[in-house]
Motif scaffolding. Structure first.
Motif, PDB file in Angstrom:
ATOM      1  N   TYR A   1      -7.729 -80.147 -48.420  1.00 42.65           N
ATOM      2  CA  TYR A   1      -8.444 -79.403 -49.460  1.00 42.65           C
ATOM      3  C   TYR A   1      -7.579 -78.218 -49.863  1.00 42.65           C
ATOM      4  O   TYR A   1      -6.654 -77.830 -49.140  1.00 42.65           O
ATOM      5  CB  TYR A   1      -9.810 -78.941 -48.955  1.00 42.65           C
ATOM      6  CG  TYR A   1      -9.745 -77.924 -47.849  1.00 42.65           C
ATOM      7  CD1 TYR A   1      -9.863 -76.557 -48.111  1.00 42.65           C
ATOM      8  CD2 TYR A   1      -9.561 -78.310 -46.515  1.00 42.65           C
ATOM      9  CE1 TYR A   1      -9.805 -75.615 -47.104  1.00 42.65           C
ATOM     10  CE2 TYR A   1      -9.496 -77.372 -45.499  1.00 42.65           C
ATOM     11  CZ  TYR A   1      -9.617 -76.033 -45.792  1.00 42.65           C
ATOM     12  OH  TYR A   1      -9.548 -75.106 -44.790  1.00 42.65           O
TER      13      TYR A   1
ATOM     14  N   LYS B   1     -19.084 -77.876 -49.120  1.00 42.28           N
ATOM     15  CA  LYS B   1     -18.182 -77.805 -50.257  1.00 42.28           C
ATOM     16  C   LYS B   1     -18.494 -76.532 -51.029  1.00 42.28           C
ATOM     17  O   LYS B   1     -19.604 -76.352 -51.534  1.00 42.28           O
ATOM     18  CB  LYS B   1     -18.340 -79.021 -51.178  1.00 42.28           C
ATOM     19  CG  LYS B   1     -17.343 -79.015 -52.339  1.00 42.28           C
ATOM     20  CD  LYS B   1     -17.443 -80.272 -53.188  1.00 42.28           C
ATOM     21  CE  LYS B   1     -16.397 -80.253 -54.301  1.00 42.28           C
ATOM     22  NZ  LYS B   1     -16.484 -81.459 -55.162  1.00 42.28           N
TER      23      LYS B   1
ATOM     24  N   GLN C   1     -18.673 -73.858 -53.888  1.00 41.73           N
ATOM     25  CA  GLN C   1     -18.674 -73.800 -55.353  1.00 41.73           C
ATOM     26  C   GLN C   1     -18.210 -72.436 -55.859  1.00 41.73           C
ATOM     27  O   GLN C   1     -17.472 -72.341 -56.826  1.00 41.73           O
ATOM     28  CB  GLN C   1     -20.076 -74.093 -55.884  1.00 41.73           C
ATOM     29  CG  GLN C   1     -20.606 -75.465 -55.496  1.00 41.73           C
ATOM     30  CD  GLN C   1     -19.806 -76.600 -56.101  1.00 41.73           C
ATOM     31  OE1 GLN C   1     -19.261 -76.476 -57.188  1.00 41.73           O
ATOM     32  NE2 GLN C   1     -19.725 -77.714 -55.391  1.00 41.73           N
TER      33      GLN C   1
ATOM     34  N   GLN D   1     -11.807 -74.650 -50.598  1.00 43.73           N
ATOM     35  CA  GLN D   1     -12.783 -75.554 -51.209  1.00 43.73           C
ATOM     36  C   GLN D   1     -13.836 -76.039 -50.219  1.00 43.73           C
ATOM     37  O   GLN D   1     -14.901 -76.498 -50.629  1.00 43.73           O
ATOM     38  CB  GLN D   1     -12.069 -76.754 -51.822  1.00 43.73           C
ATOM     39  CG  GLN D   1     -11.241 -76.412 -53.047  1.00 43.73           C
ATOM     40  CD  GLN D   1     -10.509 -77.634 -53.586  1.00 43.73           C
ATOM     41  OE1 GLN D   1      -9.842 -78.353 -52.838  1.00 43.73           O
ATOM     42  NE2 GLN D   1     -10.620 -77.866 -54.882  1.00 43.73           N
TER      43      GLN D   1
ATOM     44  N   MET E   1     -14.546 -71.929 -57.571  1.00 43.89           N
ATOM     45  CA  MET E   1     -13.627 -72.699 -56.739  1.00 43.89           C
ATOM     46  C   MET E   1     -13.063 -73.935 -57.405  1.00 43.89           C
ATOM     47  O   MET E   1     -12.224 -74.615 -56.818  1.00 43.89           O
ATOM     48  CB  MET E   1     -14.336 -73.106 -55.447  1.00 43.89           C
ATOM     49  CG  MET E   1     -14.696 -71.917 -54.570  1.00 43.89           C
ATOM     50  SD  MET E   1     -13.264 -70.875 -54.188  1.00 43.89           S
ATOM     51  CE  MET E   1     -12.252 -72.041 -53.296  1.00 43.89           C
ATOM     52  N   GLU E   2     -13.462 -74.264 -58.617  1.00 42.64           N
ATOM     53  CA  GLU E   2     -12.833 -75.384 -59.306  1.00 42.64           C
ATOM     54  C   GLU E   2     -11.372 -75.055 -59.583  1.00 42.64           C
ATOM     55  O   GLU E   2     -11.063 -73.970 -60.071  1.00 42.64           O
ATOM     56  CB  GLU E   2     -13.554 -75.686 -60.625  1.00 42.64           C
ATOM     57  CG  GLU E   2     -14.913 -76.309 -60.450  1.00 42.64           C
ATOM     58  CD  GLU E   2     -15.547 -76.628 -61.788  1.00 42.64           C
ATOM     59  OE1 GLU E   2     -14.889 -76.415 -62.824  1.00 42.64           O
ATOM     60  OE2 GLU E   2     -16.699 -77.083 -61.799  1.00 42.64           O
TER      61      GLU E   2
END
Length: 332
Positions: A7, A39, A41, A106, A330-331
């Motif tokens: 990740y 996960k 975001q 991530q 976090m994208e």
């Protein structure tokens, strides 16, 4: 369970005595043990994150490391009876981002006891605008309002343009308190007024107050985020039976006081430790922050950035030039 082997994370490494940060692919094996794999975001930038990213061994002992003491996201794997896969949860403080890889990655893996279910009336982004700073502000407001009521007089907030200070101003305003905001940033007076500050006190003026053991009783209560001389003068200016909460020491961890404010005026000084605050109280504060304390100006306190912009914001935070909250999407 995530099927990938790596990740992405904002990774800080120590090389020849210097600390260098890059966005890197990290093995899932580097994650801590814990019942929940999440996960992420959103995360947010806090002063502890800036210290960790700059190599402060008092915050983070070992490198390479992923900072980020705040995270919100969705559970992708759970060994807990309290949380299910696909539930949205908030993780703040404890050891996250300090010596456990944190929210600037991530994914995080944490013990179930670190997580709080995301309240229904709060989006993930809003949760990180609040984050540890808002949780600390909420804890401070909770303890203050147990004793001091709006009719008792003015509440003063120091470090008012910072994360804790700005959210404290906004919450107190919503609850009907008259708020005086102490700031060293003359350019941010309008920002503070939009948040709900009724009066602005410039730090340079407040620090110049004389050194008498007691000063004119001016405030019914206070939320201090900086410590040092500012906290000295706040304590000496509190009215009888007033309350001061303190949660920071960026100015100084030392106090230069007599016991007179405490004995002659009966004031209370309450320390706020957001890192290890008991979970039953965390849940109460998060519920209030999502409902009756939720402010219309929440977005006013926020700047959204990506991981690639973190270095610049960390530098500004260490120089005391950030205002409000910095949320990390976090994208990548």
């Amino acid at each position: 369970m995530n099927s990938l082997s790596t990740y992405k994370a904002f990774r800080v490494e120590e090389k020849d005595g210097e600390f260098i940060s890059t966005i890197r692919e990290i093995l899932f094996d580097s994650l801590a043990t814990g019942e929940l794999l999440i996960k992420v975001q959103y995360s947010s930038l806090n002063y502890k994150d800036a210290l960790s990213a700059s190599g402060n061994k008092g915050v983070t002992r070992n490198y390479p490391h992923t900072p980020g003491i705040d995270a919100v996201g969705t559970i992708v794997s759970s060994k807990s009876s309290k949380f299910k896969v696909e539930e949205a949860v908030i993780v703040t403080s404890y050891d996250l981002g300090m010596n456990t890889n944190g929210g600037f990655g991530q994914f995080i893996k944490v013990p179930e006891d670190w997580a709080v279910k995301l309240p229904e009336n709060l989006s993930m982004k809003e949760a990180m605008i609040i984050g540890t700073a808002g949780l600390t502000a909420g804890m401070s407001v909770l303890r203050l309002t147990e004793t001091v009521k709006p009719e008792d007089g003015v509440i003063v907030v120091s470090g008012a343009t910072g994360g804790v200070g700005s959210l404290s101003v906004a919450i107190l305003n919503k609850l009907g308190y008259e708020v005086s905001a102490i700031t060293g940033k003359e350019t941010e007076i309008e920002f503070l007024k939009k948040l709900g500050a009724d009066n602005i006190i410039l730090r340079k003026d407040f620090e110049e107050i004389d050194k008498k053991p007691l000063l004119k009783p001016t405030f019914a209560g206070a939320i201090d985020t900086v410590g040092g001389v500012i906290l000295d003068n706040i304590i000496k200016s509190i009215s009888p039976m007033g309350v001061v909460t303190c949660c920071g020491n960026v100015a100084s961890p030392k106090l230069d006081l007599t016991v007179f404010p405490f004995i002659l005026r009966g004031i209370s000084l309450i320390g706020i430790d957001s890192q290890n605050y008991p979970m039953k109280y965390r849940e109460v504060v998060w519920s209030k922050l999502a409902n009756e304390w939720k402010t219309d100006s929440l977005a006013e306190t926020c700047t959204e950035i990506s991981l690639s912009e973190l270095d610049e914001k960390i530098d500004l935070m260490l120089k005391g030039k950030l205002k409000g909250r910095t949320v990390v999407k976090m994208e990548i």
